[in-house]
Design an enzyme around this catalytic site. Structure first.
Site, PDB file in Angstrom:
ATOM      1  N   GLU A 113       0.840  -1.175  -0.099  1.00  0.00           N
ATOM      2  CA  GLU A 113      -0.032   0.034  -0.003  1.00  0.00           C
ATOM      3  C   GLU A 113       0.784   1.212   0.056  1.00  0.00           C
ATOM      4  OE1 GLU A 113      -3.214   0.904   0.323  1.00  0.00           O
ATOM      5  OE2 GLU A 113      -4.352  -0.576   1.564  1.00  0.00           O
ATOM      6  N   ASN A 146     -10.671   6.407   3.073  1.00  0.00           N
ATOM      7  CA  ASN A 146      -9.591   5.624   2.700  1.00  0.00           C
ATOM      8  C   ASN A 146      -8.153   6.403   2.259  1.00  0.00           C
ATOM      9  OD1 ASN A 146      -7.908   3.524   2.002  1.00  0.00           O
ATOM     10  ND2 ASN A 146      -9.204   2.371   0.921  1.00  0.00           N
ATOM     11  N   ASP A 180      -9.276   3.308  -3.719  1.00  0.00           N
ATOM     12  CA  ASP A 180      -8.327   3.210  -2.522  1.00  0.00           C
ATOM     13  C   ASP A 180      -7.470   4.486  -2.604  1.00  0.00           C
ATOM     14  OD1 ASP A 180      -6.536   2.208  -0.758  1.00  0.00           O
ATOM     15  OD2 ASP A 180      -6.706   0.227  -1.573  1.00  0.00           O
TER      16      ASP A 180
END
Length: 292
Positions: free
Chosen positions: A41, A172, A221
């Site tokens: 991520e 997010n 995301d």
């Protein structure tokens, strides 16, 4: 007309860094029954043009050199969803389990805060810094349309913390426009990107609106902007990323040749049309040039 592009692999997580043991508690919760080698991520480039990535389930933060060499810079007992280098050089991370933390060494950290005004964080998700030193970060927990309690916070350079929003269906990805005037927030479970002005009211919550309404996959995301004002969106569980201009008009749709767990996007600091896209399913960072 929206460009349709296909990204190419740039960096692969080396085999020796792929977890082969029992999945962590976070991995079991989010991907039950699946072997999880990593979950990459929060990509960003530092001043030396190295790429940084967080590995949520195994508490790692990687640095990838421009030549493609991977190094574990931090490994902690936590679940770091994102890390950024603060203006003063500290390594600050939003950790799903530990809260807002400072990474102080290879395997050490200090907890800065676990909540706000007596209320614990739900589970922190992403972060970004403004040019004035303000830290903006999201607190998603396991929220959704049926439980839209996701939050967005900011901490000023002076250290004052403020709750901005508390009704987001899974807050997010988060990023700022290049001039710092606008804050973009991924409302993943609503399949939307929200926008609000960073010129905040003295009291109360700021006005926020839907900047983009997306469809397909799980929802947006990671987010990133470039100097031109383009907004890149990683569309989770869809194997693709989107690029929009400052008005929200589509520029490009970028497909990945493999992998569906699109988690993060970032533009290269030296080439504002080169986009890097992270796929957590395969442990691969892809890249593509967006024609201007």
């Amino acid at each position: 007309m929206t460009l349709r592009l296909t990204a190419e692999p740039a960096f692969y997580l080396p085999e020796e860094l792929r977890h082969k043991g029992e999945p962590s508690a976070w991995a079991k919760m989010t991907r039950p029954g699946q072997p999880i080698h990593s979950f990459l991520e929060a990509a960003f480039f530092d001043e030396a043009r190295s790429l940084w990535l967080s590995d949520v389930p195994y508490g790692r933060v990687f640095r990838v050199s421009p030549e493609g060499a991977w190094e574990v810079m931090h490994r902690i007992d936590g679940e770091p969803h994102a890390m950024r280098i603060a203006p003063d050089g500290r390594h600050i991370a939003v950790d799903y389990r530990q809260g807002l933390i400072e990474l102080t060494g290879h395997d050490s950290y200090n907890v800065l805060t676990t909540g706000f005004e007596g209320q614990s964080f739900l589970g922190l998700s992403d972060m970004c810094y403004g040019k004035d030193g303000t830290l903006w970060f999201t607190d998603s927990g396991r929220t959704s349309l049926s439980d839209p309690r996701g939050r967005v916070y900011c901490i000023s350079a002076a250290g004052d913390m403020r709750l901005l929003l508390d009704r987001v269906p899974y807050s997010n990805g988060i990023c700022l426009s290049p001039d710092g005037a606008w804050l973009y927030i991924a409302a993943t479970r609503a399949n939307q990107v929200w926008r609000l002005s960073t010129c905040l009211p003295e009291m109360g919550q700021p006005m926020a609106g839907t900047f983009l309404q997306l469809s397909g996959g799980l929802g947006p995301d990671g987010l990133a902007t470039n100097a031109r004002g383009w907004l890149a969106v990683a569309q989770a569980q869809a194997g693709r990323a989107y690029v929009f201009d400052e008005l929200g008009d589509p520029i490009a749709e970028v497909r990945l040749p493999k992998g569906l767990w699109t988690t993060s996007v970032t533009f290269h600091p030296d080439d504002q049309t080169r986009l890097f896209i992270v796929d957590a399913q395969t442990g691969t960072v892809f890249t593509v040039d967006i024609p201007d």
